[in-house]
Write a protein that holds these residues in place. Structure first.
Motif, PDB file in Angstrom:
ATOM      1  N   LYS A   1     -12.277  -3.950  -2.082  1.00 52.81           N
ATOM      2  CA  LYS A   1     -12.562  -2.823  -1.190  1.00 52.81           C
ATOM      3  C   LYS A   1     -11.587  -1.699  -1.529  1.00 52.81           C
ATOM      4  O   LYS A   1     -10.548  -1.926  -2.150  1.00 52.81           O
ATOM      5  CB  LYS A   1     -12.368  -3.213   0.275  1.00 52.81           C
TER       6      LYS A   1
ATOM      7  N   GLU B   1      -9.594  -0.287   0.363  1.00 50.99           N
ATOM      8  CA  GLU B   1      -8.302  -0.525   1.011  1.00 50.99           C
ATOM      9  C   GLU B   1      -7.476  -1.624   0.340  1.00 50.99           C
ATOM     10  O   GLU B   1      -6.354  -1.900   0.759  1.00 50.99           O
ATOM     11  CB  GLU B   1      -8.493  -0.842   2.501  1.00 50.99           C
ATOM     12  N   ASP B   2      -8.020  -2.260  -0.687  1.00 47.63           N
ATOM     13  CA  ASP B   2      -7.226  -3.221  -1.463  1.00 47.63           C
ATOM     14  C   ASP B   2      -6.359  -2.524  -2.496  1.00 47.63           C
ATOM     15  O   ASP B   2      -5.532  -3.163  -3.164  1.00 47.63           O
ATOM     16  CB  ASP B   2      -8.142  -4.223  -2.177  1.00 47.63           C
TER      17      ASP B   2
ATOM     18  N   ILE C   1       0.861  -1.171   0.000  1.00 47.00           N
ATOM     19  CA  ILE C   1       0.000   0.000   0.000  1.00 47.00           C
ATOM     20  C   ILE C   1       0.901   1.226   0.000  1.00 47.00           C
ATOM     21  O   ILE C   1       1.963   1.233   0.645  1.00 47.00           O
ATOM     22  CB  ILE C   1      -0.933  -0.016   1.223  1.00 47.00           C
TER      23      ILE C   1
END
Lengths: 111, 115
Positions: A83, A85-86, A38
């Motif tokens: 999502k 956050e992926d 991320i």
């Protein structure tokens, strides 16, 4: 020199959609891995795979994630319902004698 | 939990300067240690590794690293950097025995070398 190849290089998807990230490991390697990074964070281990089964997975690798080696050459990571956050860079690796070799990554953007 | 710390997140050097990037890990058992480099737009490449033996290991492109077990450290060095060394550098470890071990990563160090 043999390389790990990943496709696509960039994948844009809508939240809730399924995505499949593809990897072709180096041909004589037996161990395969997925990692993700991320933006601004450390590279994180997702899963390792050997002899057609998962050998280890992280807490991140929940029921939304799956891996498969469908045809003896490809190694895929599926996210069933993405999502926000992926969103991350996903790296595939294969290894020989304890050394992992990486693909260039797939940047997944979930909108 | 096992972790890897890299002390410098952004480093800017002039060509011919010496480089040392710090890396510490937290694990008391057997470790294999790695430095990977990612040049702009390219994939992660192995710079060097330590499995056992001589704690001073030499890698590609003039890089070396020293494993100091008592300090849980594996610092990367290069005596004279070049503009082409501009890249992201990652320290990583595997813990325990066996070849199928996950890599635990540091945050990475962005190195910019000015010509």
């Amino acid at each position: 020199e043999p390389e790990v190849t990943q496709t696509p290089s960039h994948q844009v998807t809508q939240m809730g959609q399924e995505v499949i990230l593809r990897c072709v490991p180096i041909s004589n390697h037996l161990y395969f891995y997925w990692y993700r990074q991320i933006l601004g964070q450390k590279v994180e281990f997702l899963v390792s795979f050997y002899n057609n089964e998962i050998s280890e997975k992280s807490e991140i690798f929940d029921d939304q994630f799956s891996v498969e080696r469908p045809d003896g050459s490809n190694f895929t990571l599926k996210i069933r319902s993405t999502k926000l956050e992926d969103s991350a860079m996903y790296f595939c690796a294969s290894s020989e004698e304890g050394i992992q070799y990486f693909g260039a990554g797939t940047r997944l953007s979930v909108l | 939990a096992q972790s890897v710390s890299q002390h410098n997140h952004h480093v800017i050097l002039s060509e011919a300067a010496s480089l040392e990037l710090g890396c510490n890990y937290s694990y008391g058992g057997t470790v294999n240690l790695f430095w990977y480099v990612q040049y702009p737009g390219q994939h992660l490449q192995l710079l060097l590794k330590y499995f056992s033996g001589d704690p001073l290991v030499k890698g590609i492109k003039g890089f070396e690293a020293e494993f100091i077990k008592s300090k849980f450290s594996f610092n990367l060095r290069k005596p004279s950097v070049q503009w082409s060394d501009t890249a992201e550098y990652f320290c990583a470890v595997t813990t325990g025995a066996g070849n199928n071990r996950k890599l635990i990563w540091g945050l990475g160090t962005s190195l910019a070398v000015n010509p």
